[in-house]
Design an enzyme around this catalytic site. Structure first.
Site, PDB file in Angstrom:
ATOM      1  N   ARG A  36       0.821  -1.225   0.000  1.00 46.47           N
ATOM      2  CA  ARG A  36       0.000   0.000   0.000  1.00 46.47           C
ATOM      3  C   ARG A  36       0.850   1.269   0.000  1.00 46.47           C
ATOM      4  O   ARG A  36       0.454   2.277   0.587  1.00 46.47           O
ATOM      5  CB  ARG A  36      -0.950   0.038   1.203  1.00 46.47           C
ATOM      6  CG  ARG A  36      -2.073  -0.954   1.148  1.00 46.47           C
ATOM      7  CD  ARG A  36      -3.146  -0.468   0.187  1.00 46.47           C
ATOM      8  NE  ARG A  36      -4.137  -1.507  -0.018  1.00 46.47           N
ATOM      9  CZ  ARG A  36      -5.214  -1.648   0.739  1.00 46.47           C
ATOM     10  NH1 ARG A  36      -5.438  -0.828   1.714  1.00 46.47           N
ATOM     11  NH2 ARG A  36      -6.056  -2.613   0.485  1.00 46.47           N
ATOM     12  N   ARG A  40      -3.144   6.687   0.403  1.00 44.33           N
ATOM     13  CA  ARG A  40      -3.518   7.894   1.131  1.00 44.33           C
ATOM     14  C   ARG A  40      -2.430   8.516   1.994  1.00 44.33           C
ATOM     15  O   ARG A  40      -2.582   9.659   2.421  1.00 44.33           O
ATOM     16  CB  ARG A  40      -4.731   7.605   2.006  1.00 44.33           C
ATOM     17  CG  ARG A  40      -5.950   7.397   1.185  1.00 44.33           C
ATOM     18  CD  ARG A  40      -7.204   7.237   1.997  1.00 44.33           C
ATOM     19  NE  ARG A  40      -8.317   7.086   1.079  1.00 44.33           N
ATOM     20  CZ  ARG A  40      -8.861   8.101   0.434  1.00 44.33           C
ATOM     21  NH1 ARG A  40      -8.457   9.330   0.636  1.00 44.33           N
ATOM     22  NH2 ARG A  40      -9.844   7.886  -0.417  1.00 44.33           N
ATOM     23  N   ARG A  49      -6.774  11.526  -6.164  1.00 43.22           N
ATOM     24  CA  ARG A  49      -8.055  10.930  -5.772  1.00 43.22           C
ATOM     25  C   ARG A  49      -9.188  11.949  -5.663  1.00 43.22           C
ATOM     26  O   ARG A  49     -10.359  11.579  -5.691  1.00 43.22           O
ATOM     27  CB  ARG A  49      -7.894  10.180  -4.435  1.00 43.22           C
ATOM     28  CG  ARG A  49      -7.313   8.798  -4.569  1.00 43.22           C
ATOM     29  CD  ARG A  49      -8.311   7.776  -5.127  1.00 43.22           C
ATOM     30  NE  ARG A  49      -9.151   7.229  -4.071  1.00 43.22           N
ATOM     31  CZ  ARG A  49     -10.445   7.447  -3.941  1.00 43.22           C
ATOM     32  NH1 ARG A  49     -11.074   8.201  -4.803  1.00 43.22           N
ATOM     33  NH2 ARG A  49     -11.122   6.895  -2.956  1.00 43.22           N
ATOM     34  N   ASP A  85      -6.355  -3.051  -7.574  1.00 43.15           N
ATOM     35  CA  ASP A  85      -6.955  -3.626  -6.371  1.00 43.15           C
ATOM     36  C   ASP A  85      -7.223  -5.091  -6.655  1.00 43.15           C
ATOM     37  O   ASP A  85      -7.409  -5.476  -7.821  1.00 43.15           O
ATOM     38  CB  ASP A  85      -8.265  -2.904  -6.014  1.00 43.15           C
ATOM     39  CG  ASP A  85      -8.740  -3.299  -4.625  1.00 43.15           C
ATOM     40  OD1 ASP A  85      -8.247  -2.719  -3.645  1.00 43.15           O
ATOM     41  OD2 ASP A  85      -9.569  -4.222  -4.523  1.00 43.15           O
ATOM     42  N   TYR A 161     -14.492 -12.039   0.094  1.00 45.93           N
ATOM     43  CA  TYR A 161     -15.228 -10.823  -0.285  1.00 45.93           C
ATOM     44  C   TYR A 161     -16.490 -11.158  -1.065  1.00 45.93           C
ATOM     45  O   TYR A 161     -17.550 -10.556  -0.858  1.00 45.93           O
ATOM     46  CB  TYR A 161     -14.338  -9.877  -1.108  1.00 45.93           C
ATOM     47  CG  TYR A 161     -13.309  -9.164  -0.263  1.00 45.93           C
ATOM     48  CD1 TYR A 161     -13.681  -8.157   0.619  1.00 45.93           C
ATOM     49  CD2 TYR A 161     -11.966  -9.491  -0.341  1.00 45.93           C
ATOM     50  CE1 TYR A 161     -12.746  -7.502   1.406  1.00 45.93           C
ATOM     51  CE2 TYR A 161     -11.019  -8.851   0.446  1.00 45.93           C
ATOM     52  CZ  TYR A 161     -11.416  -7.851   1.310  1.00 45.93           C
ATOM     53  OH  TYR A 161     -10.494  -7.214   2.089  1.00 45.93           O
TER      54      TYR A 161
HETATM   55  O1  1CP Z   1       0.506   0.535  -3.313  1.00 49.59           O
HETATM   56  C1  1CP Z   1      -0.160  -0.514  -3.370  1.00 49.59           C
HETATM   57  O2  1CP Z   1      -0.055  -1.403  -2.500  1.00 49.59           O
HETATM   58  C2  1CP Z   1      -1.043  -0.743  -4.579  1.00 49.59           C
HETATM   59  C3  1CP Z   1      -2.439  -0.527  -4.322  1.00 49.59           C
HETATM   60  C4  1CP Z   1      -3.367  -1.589  -3.772  1.00 49.59           C
HETATM   61  C5  1CP Z   1      -3.187  -2.951  -3.455  1.00 49.59           C
HETATM   62  C6  1CP Z   1      -1.935  -3.785  -3.519  1.00 49.59           C
HETATM   63  C7  1CP Z   1      -4.713  -1.276  -3.518  1.00 49.59           C
HETATM   64  C8  1CP Z   1      -5.337   0.048  -3.729  1.00 49.59           C
HETATM   65  N1  1CP Z   1      -5.359  -2.417  -3.144  1.00 49.59           N
HETATM   66  C9  1CP Z   1      -4.444  -3.460  -3.068  1.00 49.59           C
HETATM   67  C10 1CP Z   1      -4.713  -4.859  -2.738  1.00 49.59           C
HETATM   68  C11 1CP Z   1      -5.837  -5.169  -1.834  1.00 49.59           C
HETATM   69  N2  1CP Z   1      -7.116  -4.667  -1.865  1.00 49.59           N
HETATM   70  C12 1CP Z   1      -5.785  -6.145  -0.825  1.00 49.59           C
HETATM   71  C13 1CP Z   1      -4.576  -7.009  -0.546  1.00 49.59           C
HETATM   72  C14 1CP Z   1      -3.615  -6.262   0.290  1.00 49.59           C
HETATM   73  C15 1CP Z   1      -4.003  -6.101   1.728  1.00 49.59           C
HETATM   74  O3  1CP Z   1      -4.214  -7.148   2.386  1.00 49.59           O
HETATM   75  O4  1CP Z   1      -4.086  -4.963   2.183  1.00 49.59           O
HETATM   76  C16 1CP Z   1      -7.029  -6.207  -0.193  1.00 49.59           C
HETATM   77  C17 1CP Z   1      -7.439  -7.104   0.957  1.00 49.59           C
HETATM   78  C18 1CP Z   1      -7.864  -5.269  -0.855  1.00 49.59           C
HETATM   79  C19 1CP Z   1      -9.288  -5.001  -0.585  1.00 49.59           C
HETATM   80  C20 1CP Z   1      -9.490  -3.574  -0.242  1.00 49.59           C
HETATM   81  N3  1CP Z   1      -9.542  -2.574  -1.185  1.00 49.59           N
HETATM   82  C21 1CP Z   1      -9.570  -2.988   1.028  1.00 49.59           C
HETATM   83  C22 1CP Z   1      -9.500  -3.744   2.369  1.00 49.59           C
HETATM   84  C23 1CP Z   1     -10.859  -3.911   2.963  1.00 49.59           C
HETATM   85  C24 1CP Z   1     -10.830  -4.856   4.150  1.00 49.59           C
HETATM   86  O5  1CP Z   1     -11.290  -5.998   3.997  1.00 49.59           O
HETATM   87  O6  1CP Z   1     -10.357  -4.451   5.224  1.00 49.59           O
HETATM   88  C25 1CP Z   1      -9.708  -1.601   0.854  1.00 49.59           C
HETATM   89  C26 1CP Z   1      -9.867  -0.550   1.903  1.00 49.59           C
HETATM   90  C27 1CP Z   1      -9.687  -1.364  -0.559  1.00 49.59           C
HETATM   91  C28 1CP Z   1      -9.710  -0.049  -1.245  1.00 49.59           C
HETATM   92  C29 1CP Z   1      -8.363   0.387  -1.681  1.00 49.59           C
HETATM   93  N4  1CP Z   1      -7.560  -0.299  -2.565  1.00 49.59           N
HETATM   94  C30 1CP Z   1      -6.420   0.413  -2.809  1.00 49.59           C
HETATM   95  C31 1CP Z   1      -6.490   1.617  -2.024  1.00 49.59           C
HETATM   96  C32 1CP Z   1      -5.439   2.703  -2.026  1.00 49.59           C
HETATM   97  C33 1CP Z   1      -7.705   1.583  -1.332  1.00 49.59           C
HETATM   98  C34 1CP Z   1      -8.244   2.643  -0.366  1.00 49.59           C
HETATM   99  C35 1CP Z   1      -9.096   3.625  -1.080  1.00 49.59           C
HETATM  100  C36 1CP Z   1      -8.293   4.800  -1.597  1.00 49.59           C
HETATM  101  O7  1CP Z   1      -7.370   5.281  -0.929  1.00 49.59           O
HETATM  102  O8  1CP Z   1      -8.571   5.326  -2.665  1.00 49.59           O
END
Ligand code: 1CP
Length: 357
Positions: A36, A40, A49, A85, A161
């Site tokens: 991540r 943010r 964003r 994602d 999910y």
């Molecule tokens: O920099 C990076 O890591 C690339 C961006 C990235 C990655 C690798 C995003 C963007 N998502 C992911 C993978 C992802 N998405 C995972 C696997 C990694 C982990 O375990 O954290 C998972 C479980 C998700 C699902 C997801 N998408 C969540 C988690 C929800 C939960 O179950 O707790 C969330 C909050 C998102 C939205 C999301 N995806 C990415 C971002 C930056 C965001 C947040 C929204 C935003 O800031 O715009």
């Protein structure tokens, strides 16, 4: 056509710290990147964003490339991870879902019955052409500076999910389906293993240098359940992905007791979270694999001396062995002070350099 471009890029990345460490070769400094890292915690990401949603970013290769490269510029990390994602290939295969601010993925119609599984469609490569374009633009912008990591969610984490319909803590519906309807579970996991395999191969062909499989929530399972209900499907994914010849990172959280079993499913490097000491994790997966991790992301809320103390502990446990990739045990929290991230990258490089420079 520029016939020279591809081999040159490959050559630069091949000698990079990250790819060497992932091949268990000696490195000049331990490579660092953060899960991540594009998100943010970076003001420049928040600015993007304001104009585009997360899925808009994924569908606009110029914007996606920019956001992917932001943390490389700002933090000096040794890898970029494609901004995307884990839900993207599901969306591309026709699942109706949204990524809701401050919540995460929300599925319009959760998958709970054999009919629900029956209507799921395979992933067609042409439906993820935008990801291929994202990768091409990102490689161009990176210009060989650091390798690009592609990724996918593992079948279990995606299933959780799809079945729950939104983020969950107890995985009630997921486990209910797993135990009560093993044949529906099998059909769903078989579908997801194929979808994930296709998606990883698409990214490999598009030019990413390594692949990470996120089984973020596998730690919710007992060893026996992991082996029975999950391992065979993750193994299918890794068996296919191995044919790409790229390094494969297999990551989950809360997986201390599962690590050797995840290693059996596949992955040339295993990710560990902070709940298990790094040396213990490495012993469990075996020294023929690499290890990635494992600072608690919340340690970055502390003052620098605390961050340094915890980083020291991890580096001592890695003991200079080839194959360590420094990372957090899970994603960066959005409120993480940037200064700590920047200093941490510098510190790991300095601590692990042969000449101490
Ligand atoms: O920099 C990076 O890591 C690339 C961006 C990235 C990655 C690798 C995003 C963007 N998502 C992911 C993978 C992802 N998405 C995972 C696997 C990694 C982990 O375990 O954290 C998972 C479980 C998700 C699902 C997801 N998408 C969540 C988690 C929800 C939960 O179950 O707790 C969330 C909050 C998102 C939205 C999301 N995806 C990415 C971002 C930056 C965001 C947040 C929204 C935003 O800031 O715009």
């Amino acid at each position: 056509m520029d016939d020279h471009a591809a081999p040159v890029k490959k050559c630069v990345a091949d000698t990079s710290r990250l790819l060497k460490a992932l091949r268990l070769e000696a490195v000049d400094r331990t490579p660092v990147w953060f899960m991540r890292q594009a998100g943010r915690s970076l003001p420049e990401y928040r600015a993007v964003r304001e104009r585009y949603s997360l899925l808009d970013i994924c569908r606009r290769p110029e914007v996606c490339a920019e956001v992917t490269v932001q943390p490389v510029r700002r933090l000096g990390v040794d890898a970029a991870i494609l901004f995307s994602d884990i839900m993207v290939p599901l969306l591309a295969s026709g699942v109706r879902l949204d990524i809701v601010e401050k919540v995460g993925p929300v599925i319009e119609r959760p998958v709970r019955s054999s009919e629900d599984v029956g209507v799921l469609r395979p992933l067609e490569s042409e439906n993820v052409q935008f990801v291929v374009d994202d990768i091409a633009h990102t490689l161009e912008l990176l210009n060989g500076s650091v390798p690009l990591i592609g990724f996918a969610g593992a079948p279990f984490t995606l299933a959780s999910y799809l079945i729950e319909g939104r983020p969950s803590r107890d995985f009630l519906h997921t486990k209910r389906l797993m135990y009560r309807a093993p044949e529906i579970w099998h059909d769903l996991m078989t579908h997801l293993a194929r979808l994930v395999s296709t998606y990883l191969v698409v990214q490999a062909r598009a030019g990413v240098h390594a692949l990470q499989v996120f089984d973020s929530w596998a730690g919710a399972l007992s060893v026996d359940d992991y082996r029975r209900y999950v391992l065979p499907y993750s193994r299918q994914v890794f068996d296919t992905a191995r044919k790409t010849d790229l390094p494969l990172i297999h990551f989950g959280t809360g997986t201390g007791s599962l690590l050797s079993h995840m290693a059996e499913a596949g992955g040339s490097t295993l990710g560990a979270d902070w709940r298990i000491p790094l040396d213990d994790a490495w012993r469990r997966v075996g020294y023929d694999r690499g290890i990635q991790g494992n600072l608690d992301p919340m340690v970055l809320q502390g003052p620098w001396p605390v961050v340094r103390r915890e980083a020291d502990a991890i580096l001592r446990r890695a003991a200079g062995r080839s194959g360590h990739v420094f990372n957090l045990g899970h994603g960066i929290h959005p409120e993480t002070p940037l200064d700590n991230l920047q200093r941490l990258v510098e510190y790991v490089h300095q601590y692990t350099s042969a000449d101490g420079a």
